[in-house]
Design a protein around this motif. Structure first.
Motif, PDB file in Angstrom:
ATOM      1  N   ASP A 121      18.167   9.190 -14.995  1.00 16.41           N
ATOM      2  CA  ASP A 121      19.569   9.598 -14.975  1.00 16.41           C
ATOM      3  C   ASP A 121      19.908  10.391 -16.226  1.00 16.41           C
ATOM      4  N   LEU A 122      19.433   9.911 -17.370  1.00 19.57           N
ATOM      5  CA  LEU A 122      19.729  10.597 -18.631  1.00 19.57           C
ATOM      6  C   LEU A 122      19.149  12.007 -18.652  1.00 19.57           C
ATOM      7  N   SER A 123      17.953  12.169 -18.103  1.00 18.52           N
ATOM      8  CA  SER A 123      17.333  13.497 -18.082  1.00 18.52           C
ATOM      9  C   SER A 123      17.872  14.377 -16.965  1.00 18.52           C
ATOM     10  N   GLY A 124      18.596  13.778 -16.006  1.00 16.09           N
ATOM     11  CA  GLY A 124      19.138  14.530 -14.881  1.00 16.09           C
ATOM     12  C   GLY A 124      18.194  14.656 -13.714  1.00 16.09           C
ATOM     13  N   ARG A 125      16.984  14.115 -13.843  1.00 15.49           N
ATOM     14  CA  ARG A 125      16.004  14.372 -12.797  1.00 15.49           C
ATOM     15  C   ARG A 125      16.102  13.401 -11.617  1.00 15.49           C
ATOM     16  N   THR A 139       6.412  11.765 -12.046  1.00 18.13           N
ATOM     17  CA  THR A 139       5.864  12.259 -13.303  1.00 18.13           C
ATOM     18  C   THR A 139       6.459  11.396 -14.414  1.00 18.13           C
ATOM     19  N   HIS A 140       5.952  11.536 -15.657  1.00 19.45           N
ATOM     20  CA  HIS A 140       6.281  10.539 -16.676  1.00 19.45           C
ATOM     21  C   HIS A 140       6.813  11.125 -17.987  1.00 19.45           C
ATOM     22  N   GLU A 141       7.397  12.304 -17.971  1.00 13.53           N
ATOM     23  CA  GLU A 141       7.900  12.862 -19.229  1.00 13.53           C
ATOM     24  C   GLU A 141       8.842  11.911 -19.957  1.00 13.53           C
ATOM     25  N   GLU A 142       9.761  11.324 -19.211  1.00  9.50           N
ATOM     26  CA  GLU A 142      10.742  10.431 -19.823  1.00  9.50           C
ATOM     27  C   GLU A 142      10.073   9.236 -20.495  1.00  9.50           C
ATOM     28  N   MET A 143       9.075   8.663 -19.830  1.00  8.25           N
ATOM     29  CA  MET A 143       8.427   7.474 -20.370  1.00  8.25           C
ATOM     30  C   MET A 143       7.629   7.786 -21.631  1.00  8.25           C
ATOM     31  N   PHE A 144       6.920   8.902 -21.634  1.00  8.66           N
ATOM     32  CA  PHE A 144       6.180   9.293 -22.836  1.00  8.66           C
ATOM     33  C   PHE A 144       7.138   9.507 -24.004  1.00  8.66           C
ATOM     34  N   LEU A 150      10.146   8.231 -24.499  1.00  5.98           N
ATOM     35  CA  LEU A 150      10.705   6.965 -24.961  1.00  5.98           C
ATOM     36  C   LEU A 150       9.680   6.143 -25.737  1.00  5.98           C
ATOM     37  N   LEU A 151       8.411   6.202 -25.331  1.00  2.00           N
ATOM     38  CA  LEU A 151       7.371   5.482 -26.061  1.00  2.00           C
ATOM     39  C   LEU A 151       7.233   6.026 -27.478  1.00  2.00           C
ATOM     40  N   VAL A 152       7.213   7.348 -27.596  1.00  5.04           N
ATOM     41  CA  VAL A 152       7.081   7.964 -28.919  1.00  5.04           C
ATOM     42  C   VAL A 152       8.312   7.663 -29.770  1.00  5.04           C
ATOM     43  N   GLN A 153       9.482   7.668 -29.151  1.00  2.00           N
ATOM     44  CA  GLN A 153      10.690   7.309 -29.894  1.00  2.00           C
ATOM     45  C   GLN A 153      10.591   5.886 -30.438  1.00  2.00           C
ATOM     46  N   ASP A 154      10.047   5.000 -29.628  1.00  2.00           N
ATOM     47  CA  ASP A 154       9.968   3.596 -29.998  1.00  2.00           C
ATOM     48  C   ASP A 154       8.944   3.334 -31.099  1.00  2.00           C
ATOM     49  N   MET A 155       7.864   4.137 -31.133  1.00  2.00           N
ATOM     50  CA  MET A 155       6.734   3.765 -31.981  1.00  2.00           C
ATOM     51  C   MET A 155       6.459   4.727 -33.135  1.00  2.00           C
ATOM     52  N   THR A 156       7.251   5.773 -33.301  1.00  2.00           N
ATOM     53  CA  THR A 156       7.069   6.667 -34.443  1.00  2.00           C
ATOM     54  C   THR A 156       8.366   6.770 -35.226  1.00  2.00           C
ATOM     55  N   SER A 157       8.246   7.019 -36.512  1.00  2.00           N
ATOM     56  CA  SER A 157       9.446   7.128 -37.353  1.00  2.00           C
ATOM     57  C   SER A 157       9.322   8.160 -38.452  1.00  2.00           C
ATOM     58  N   SER A 158       8.106   8.654 -38.713  1.00  2.00           N
ATOM     59  CA  SER A 158       7.882   9.529 -39.863  1.00  2.00           C
ATOM     60  C   SER A 158       7.009  10.709 -39.476  1.00  2.00           C
ATOM     61  N   THR A 186      13.157  15.428 -25.929  1.00  2.00           N
ATOM     62  CA  THR A 186      13.505  14.798 -27.209  1.00  2.00           C
ATOM     63  C   THR A 186      14.979  14.995 -27.526  1.00  2.00           C
ATOM     64  N   ASP A 187      15.585  16.069 -26.992  1.00  2.00           N
ATOM     65  CA  ASP A 187      17.038  16.236 -27.130  1.00  2.00           C
ATOM     66  C   ASP A 187      17.775  15.214 -26.271  1.00  2.00           C
ATOM     67  N   VAL A 188      17.305  15.020 -25.039  1.00  2.00           N
ATOM     68  CA  VAL A 188      17.970  14.072 -24.139  1.00  2.00           C
ATOM     69  C   VAL A 188      18.017  12.683 -24.757  1.00  2.00           C
ATOM     70  N   PHE A 189      16.887  12.264 -25.341  1.00  2.00           N
ATOM     71  CA  PHE A 189      16.807  10.902 -25.872  1.00  2.00           C
ATOM     72  C   PHE A 189      17.032  10.839 -27.386  1.00  2.00           C
TER      73      PHE A 189
END
Length: 582
Positions: A83-87, A111-116, A118-126, A431-434
């Motif tokens: 929903d957030l990505s509009g797809r 397809t899994h663009e959203e999931m990838f 969100l995973l990177v958002q969750d596990m990276t910070s620097s 990355t803009d959407v999330f």
């Protein structure tokens, strides 16, 4: 590895399967590699699963070689991210949706663009966590309206998809280049002749986009190449150079009575017969055809759109859909509800609908077109003077012999292919959407940019079968074959026992062996099955066994020669692919 046909779940078919439309579908069914489980869904039988695993192995090796890290997401996903990505809306009827027992919406992942993301958002910070490349081999689902051609267009299929995450545009370009080169190596190892073509991004989004198309007459994708330069593009991505603008004087717009001319051919004949505007050299290319379509916007009301193209061209609905994506278009036929759109006599001047024109309809070009009155057309209808389109659109058909839009010197040729991979420079859409931001080296937030790279794994198996078969059956390339050698015990005087002994020796040497140890089956049937199954090399333990020889056959070339059994292992090892990583 030894596979014994006497105990394998394997059944070859003598008759052509009635549901099979293309060679790969027909041969994979007949040779016992797949079995239909549902419309657009197939069971991989033991031989087929071995081929699928070989193809997957090659992809994993090449992805790991460029620094990819494998993960695996679920196929059942919650609605919120899409929903957030509009797809969720963009995909429309193209996805499978369902509710859980609590009434929450889910989808089977197309397809899994959203999931990838969100995973990177969750596990990276620097910035120290980048660059990053992740990939998976996972089942995808699309609710195809008309599943067809076996593995080439199904509702459930296996994909290898990977995503690069970088902190600069240059990093994205470099990651894109690494993936592009890795894909070329993958397809070389799979034995797939392919062409890389410019493509449209579609629902994936992004900027730079290329497809890898495997040459095949049954391919659903049409692509063009230039006779002079290296330009290649999917027909949806072909751009049309506009003619140079002109300010030359034109005659005034003149309306003519043209009864019974709802078609371009009838109009041209009448224009020449009556010498409209003093001309008797009118052609379809001098006319402007105006086609009415209904545009279906996901989650919004439908829209009426009129498309203007030169009269010698048809509107290509695939090109039109690509240009309108994520919207789609169908031909409009309810003219009774729009009396101002006079069917067969529509002109762009004063039209009361959104109007998009082909790039050839450039300012200063003059046209013979409809006058928006029954039985009447107008001459000297000039773009920029008598009408101004709301924009341009690439919707007209592309034809062989069209000038190359890249070099301008060559002509376009057309071929058909199977899309086996698609790569995109996604940029920051997801990355803009999330709102994915990480701490940069200067202490300020940086937003990662993404690339997306997908290969149809199960589709690649079908593409290989399309390119590697003959009138007798499949002919697998060495690296993807389910076995390195097919040993046949012809069935007389201890030949099956000798074949099993040889198979054991070959397996001990590291070769993958399929052995036909079936009893009460004629040698002729075994040979027919061997050609159908398509293992690269076949050893027949038969009439020369008493002399210590067996016949070695090359499936691709048809060469046959007798080789001493004592030398057979070394002979086959010298020809087999490297199995060190298998």
């Amino acid at each position: 590895m030894i596979l014994r046909m006497s105990t394998m779940l394997l059944r070859t078919l003598r008759e052509e399967p009635v549901e099979a439309e293309v060679p790969s579908h027909r041969l994979l069914l007949r040779a016992g590699y797949i079995r239909r489980a549902a419309p657009g869904g197939f069971t991989w039988l033991p031989l087929g699963k071995l081929v699928l695993d070989q193809v997957t192995r090659i992809m994993r090796e090449e992805m790991t070689a460029i620094g990819g890290q494998e993960v695996s997401f679920p196929s059942l996903l919650p609605r919120e991210a899409y929903d957030l990505s509009g797809r969720w809306t963009e995909y429309g009827d193209g996805i499978f949706t369902l509710k859980d027992r609590r009434g929450a919406d889910h989808l089977l992942a197309p397809t899994h663009e959203e999931m990838f993301t969100l995973l990177v958002q969750d596990m990276t910070s620097s910035y120290r966590d980048y660059p990053l490349t992740l990939f998976q081999v996972q089942t995808k689902f699309r609710d195809e309206a008309r599943p067809r051609a076996g593995l080439l267009r199904g509702r459930e299929f296996l994909m290898k998809d990977s995503y690069s995450f970088d902190l600069s545009e240059q990093g994205l370009i470099e990651a894109y280049g690494r993936h592009r080169a890795a894909y070329q190596r993958i397809f070389e190892r799979l034995g797939l002749e392919h062409t890389i073509v410019s493509a449209m991004s579609g629902a994936m989004g992004g900027s730079a986009s290329e497809e890898f198309l495997a040459s095949a007459e049954v391919g659903e994708d049409t692509f063009v190449g230039c006779t002079t330069c290296d330009y290649a593009a999917n027909t949806e991505a072909v751009f049309t150079p506009a003619p140079p603008a002109t300010d030359r004087e034109h005659a005034p717009l003149t309306v003519h009575d043209t009864p019974d001319t709802p078609t371009i051919a009838a109009l041209v004949d009448l224009a020449n017969a009556r010498a409209l505007d003093g001309r008797t050299d009118w052609t379809a290319a001098d006319t402007l055809k105006n086609v009415v379509v209904t545009v279906h916007h996901p989650g919004k009301e439908d829209e009426i759109l009129v498309i203007g193209v030169p009269g010698d061209r048809e509107v290509d609905l695939k090109r039109l859909d690509a240009a309108l994506s994520p919207a789609t278009a169908t031909m409009f036929d309810d003219f009774a509800s729009r009396p101002e759109l006079v069917r067969g006599y529509i002109g762009p001047q004063g039209i009361k609908a959104r109007y998009l024109a082909d790039p050839r309809v450039a300012p200063g070009t003059s046209w013979l077109t409809g006058a928006n009155e029954p039985g009447r057309h107008a001459t000297s209808v000039v773009a920029g003077r008598d009408f101004t389109p709301d924009g341009t659109i690439e919707a007209a058909e592309v034809r062989p012999g069209d000038p190359c839009p890249h070099c301008g010197d060559g002509e376009l040729t057309m071929r058909r292919g199977i899309e086996i991979a698609h790569i995109f420079q996604l940029g920051r859409r997801y990355t803009d959407v999330f709102q994915v931001d990480v701490l940069g080296a200067d202490g300020k937030p940086v937003r990662p940019t993404m690339g997306c790279y997908g290969i149809g794994v199960s589709r690649a198996v079908a593409a290989i079968a399309e390119q590697h078969h003959d009138e007798h059956g499949l002919v697998w390339p060495d690296e993807v074959a389910p076995a390195d050698v097919h040993v046949i015990g012809a069935g007389k005087d201890g030949q099956i026992e000798a074949a099993l002994t040889l198979a054991t020796e070959l397996a001990a040497a590291g070769l993958r062996v399929l052995v036909d140890d079936r009893r009460n089956i004629s040698a002729g049937v075994k040979f027919t099955d061997a050609e159908l199954i398509g293992i690269p090399r076949c050893v027949v333990v038969g009439r020369r066994l008493p002399d210590g020889y067996a016949e070695l056959r090359n499936r691709r070339t048809g060469d046959r020669r007798d080789v001493a059994l004592t030398e057979m292992t070394s002979e086959l090892l010298s020809a087999a692919p490297d199995h060190s990583q298998k």
